[in-house]
Motif scaffolding. Sequence first.
Motif, short mmCIF file in Angstrom:
data_model
loop_
_atom_site.label_atom_id
_atom_site.label_comp_id
_atom_site.label_asym_id
_atom_site.label_seq_id
_atom_site.Cartn_x
_atom_site.Cartn_y
_atom_site.Cartn_z
N PRO A 228 26.49 -52.08 -16.54
CA PRO A 228 26.22 -52.06 -15.10
C PRO A 228 26.34 -50.64 -14.54
CG PRO A 228 28.34 -53.09 -15.58
CD PRO A 228 27.69 -52.82 -16.89
N VAL A 229 25.50 -50.33 -13.56
CA VAL A 229 25.62 -49.07 -12.82
C VAL A 229 26.60 -49.36 -11.69
CG1 VAL A 229 24.38 -47.35 -11.47
CG2 VAL A 229 23.25 -48.48 -13.39
N ILE A 230 27.79 -48.74 -11.77
CA ILE A 230 28.88 -49.14 -10.88
C ILE A 230 28.51 -49.01 -9.40
CG2 ILE A 230 31.25 -48.60 -10.17
CD1 ILE A 230 31.85 -47.99 -13.09
N GLU A 231 27.80 -47.95 -9.05
CA GLU A 231 27.47 -47.72 -7.63
C GLU A 231 26.49 -48.76 -7.10
OE1 GLU A 231 26.29 -44.99 -9.94
OE2 GLU A 231 28.44 -45.06 -10.31
N THR A 232 25.70 -49.37 -7.98
CA THR A 232 24.67 -50.33 -7.56
C THR A 232 24.86 -51.63 -8.32
OG1 THR A 232 23.25 -48.37 -7.63
CG2 THR A 232 22.20 -50.45 -7.02
N PRO A 233 25.64 -52.58 -7.78
CA PRO A 233 25.92 -53.80 -8.52
C PRO A 233 24.65 -54.48 -9.03
CG PRO A 233 27.28 -53.72 -6.58
CD PRO A 233 26.33 -52.55 -6.48
N TRP A 234 24.69 -54.96 -10.24
CA TRP A 234 23.62 -55.71 -10.91
C TRP A 234 22.40 -54.87 -11.25
CZ3 TRP A 234 26.83 -58.96 -12.39
CH2 TRP A 234 27.77 -59.51 -11.52
N LYS A 235 22.53 -53.55 -11.16
CA LYS A 235 21.51 -52.67 -11.71
C LYS A 235 22.07 -52.20 -13.06
CE LYS A 235 18.37 -49.09 -10.22
NZ LYS A 235 17.92 -48.31 -9.08
N TYR A 236 21.22 -52.10 -14.09
CA TYR A 236 21.73 -51.80 -15.41
C TYR A 236 21.25 -50.46 -15.94
CZ TYR A 236 23.18 -56.61 -15.43
OH TYR A 236 23.77 -57.80 -15.10
N ALA A 237 22.15 -49.79 -16.63
CA ALA A 237 21.76 -48.62 -17.42
C ALA A 237 21.67 -49.07 -18.88
CB ALA A 237 22.82 -47.53 -17.29
N PHE A 238 20.78 -48.48 -19.64
CA PHE A 238 20.64 -48.82 -21.04
C PHE A 238 21.00 -47.63 -21.92
CE2 PHE A 238 18.02 -51.82 -18.81
CZ PHE A 238 18.37 -53.01 -19.43
N PHE A 239 21.83 -47.90 -22.91
CA PHE A 239 22.15 -46.92 -23.94
C PHE A 239 21.41 -47.38 -25.19
CE2 PHE A 239 25.49 -44.26 -22.10
CZ PHE A 239 25.83 -45.00 -20.98
N VAL A 240 20.55 -46.52 -25.71
CA VAL A 240 19.66 -46.92 -26.79
C VAL A 240 19.75 -45.90 -27.92
CG1 VAL A 240 17.20 -46.99 -27.34
CG2 VAL A 240 18.04 -48.25 -25.37
N ASP A 241 19.80 -46.39 -29.16
CA ASP A 241 19.70 -45.50 -30.33
C ASP A 241 18.36 -45.73 -31.01
OD1 ASP A 241 22.26 -44.49 -29.97
OD2 ASP A 241 23.18 -46.00 -31.25
N VAL A 242 17.69 -44.66 -31.37
CA VAL A 242 16.40 -44.78 -32.06
C VAL A 242 16.40 -43.90 -33.32
CG1 VAL A 242 15.00 -45.37 -30.04
CG2 VAL A 242 15.41 -42.96 -30.59
N THR A 243 15.66 -44.34 -34.31
CA THR A 243 15.45 -43.50 -35.49
C THR A 243 13.96 -43.22 -35.64
OG1 THR A 243 15.29 -45.45 -36.91
CG2 THR A 243 17.45 -44.44 -36.73
N PHE A 244 13.63 -42.13 -36.35
CA PHE A 244 12.23 -41.75 -36.52
C PHE A 244 12.07 -40.88 -37.76
CE2 PHE A 244 14.57 -39.60 -33.14
CZ PHE A 244 14.70 -38.32 -33.63
N ASP A 245 10.85 -40.84 -38.29
CA ASP A 245 10.58 -40.06 -39.49
C ASP A 245 10.22 -38.62 -39.15
OD1 ASP A 245 11.01 -42.23 -41.13
OD2 ASP A 245 8.93 -42.92 -40.93
N MET A 246 9.56 -38.45 -38.01
CA MET A 246 9.11 -37.09 -37.65
C MET A 246 9.59 -36.73 -36.26
SD MET A 246 5.23 -37.04 -39.02
CE MET A 246 4.90 -35.51 -38.13
N TYR A 247 10.16 -35.54 -36.14
CA TYR A 247 10.69 -35.11 -34.85
C TYR A 247 9.59 -35.07 -33.79
CZ TYR A 247 13.42 -32.67 -31.36
OH TYR A 247 14.08 -32.33 -30.19
#
Lengths: 275, 275
Positions: A228-247
């Motif tokens: 949750p984004v604390i300042e804005t109840p029920w709005k969400y931040a996403f933390f995402v991990d990604v992998t890839f073969d080429m930069y």
Amino acid sequence: MSLKVAIQGIKGSNHHQVAKDFYGDDIDLLECLSFDAIIDHLSNGKADKGIMAIENSIAGSIIPNYNLVYHNNMHIIGEHYLSIHHNLMVLKGNSLENIKEVHSHPMALLQCKEFFKKHPGIKLVEDVDTAETAKRIQDKKLQHIAAIAPKMAAELYDLEIIAPEIQTIKNNATRFIILKKQNKVLPEEEINKASLRFITDHKRGSLATVLNVMSDCNLSLTKIQSLPVIETPWKYAFFVDVTFDMYGHFKKAKSLLEIMAEDFRVLGEYKNALR
Amino acid sequence: MSLKVAIQGIKGSNHHQVAKDFYGDDIDLLECLSFDAIIDHLSNGKADKGIMAIENSIAGSIIPNYNLVYHNNMHIIGEHYLSIHHNLMVLKGNSLENIKEVHSHPMALLQCKEFFKKHPGIKLVEDVDTAETAKRIQDKKLQHIAAIAPKMAAELYDLEIIAPEIQTIKNNATRFIILKKQNKVLPEEEINKASLRFITDHKRGSLATVLNVMSDCNLSLTKIQSLPVIETPWKYAFFVDVTFDMYGHFKKAKSLLEIMAEDFRVLGEYKNALR
């Protein structure tokens, strides 16, 4: 001068093991009693690197740590996976029958619940760190207290493991991240993983749209965590991990996401670890 | 015979407030000391309905509760949002100067940290429930202990609120779900929200593909929570909430997701609550 590495807990803890695995033995260890303290040491320059548990294969994300990294502008420069082993240890020559209490981290106690159901006479006491109890047992020659801690703690504090591997679920691993105040810029060909943070609104398909861009750019999603984004109840931040073969693929995705997603930030670009 | 509703905590707790808001006053309250106990009461038929906090706008998801609902085959039949107010309460006529300790739920203590920084003489003690301390203060006429609890607890246990609304962040809301053992089948026109659970693999775009189906079927995503699949380290299950205008749209998405996503299950179809 050796590298100054801040860890959660004291010598002999799982964080210490990760520091050893990642940086070898020639390091100057800064023992911290909280995750906040790791960030403090990095911010004020007392530590060069910080090591922080971020998710566990049983318990899931350590949610407060995501916010610590984000709100303090830390950079993730690497990751490490550690198999977690819980061992019951006591003063040498002591036996299970003498033990009245076991002290450990709440997570360790929880993961060994089944073992202690068979020993109802032993009281479970929560403590901040696994290795700290091991040290205290040796320092104060405590006869009636046992610790649940990694093997390294038994070696360091000269204790005897009277019951190894007492965790209920054997498949127990924790992912740690390596933190730095300034970004460490790796050669592009060494980078194959990144941690990102962004916000989307609740409009239909807005998260899907962001994930589509990643997929179109040949990125694989290995983790997604909403917070949750604390300042804005029920709005969400996403933390995402990604992998890839080429930069280059990641670079393209970055330039698109910077335009599309709200508050987009790259928390780190690094080399993935084996698990 | 009145409806038997299992809640976490005792009379005067936030769960009690939700039971009142949702089912009115004519209910038979079953006070539970853990979330597990709510599930037990539902499973063995002692309770008709259960009320369970599932996420908070500051702290995020209450992750273990997602697994409790899923692994015990519970059905979500409704939801409710409650604004959380932390009030400091003592025996009538008592004052803040007399207070040596405050007992409450760890989350409540955490959310009032700033207030207690200004009163360093007061020791913070963790307890399982907010209202339980309020009751104990009255039962045992405790002069030196204060509780942090909802207003209802002060009324029920005849205490005096000496500092209202002491939480640091004022925008604090919790979402509760209403649980039932058997599914409650609502008329289709009343249903506009659903909670889903599925697994995807790490293949590029697999989560995006599922979210695209939802988006194509006119579903809006209001929440996504990833959780590790304990048996398979680093494989994730997703708990997703969606809203829709027409049940037909959801029905179409369901039939597609049943084919596409691994282990797909609808945890509940219900009417959304105002927040």
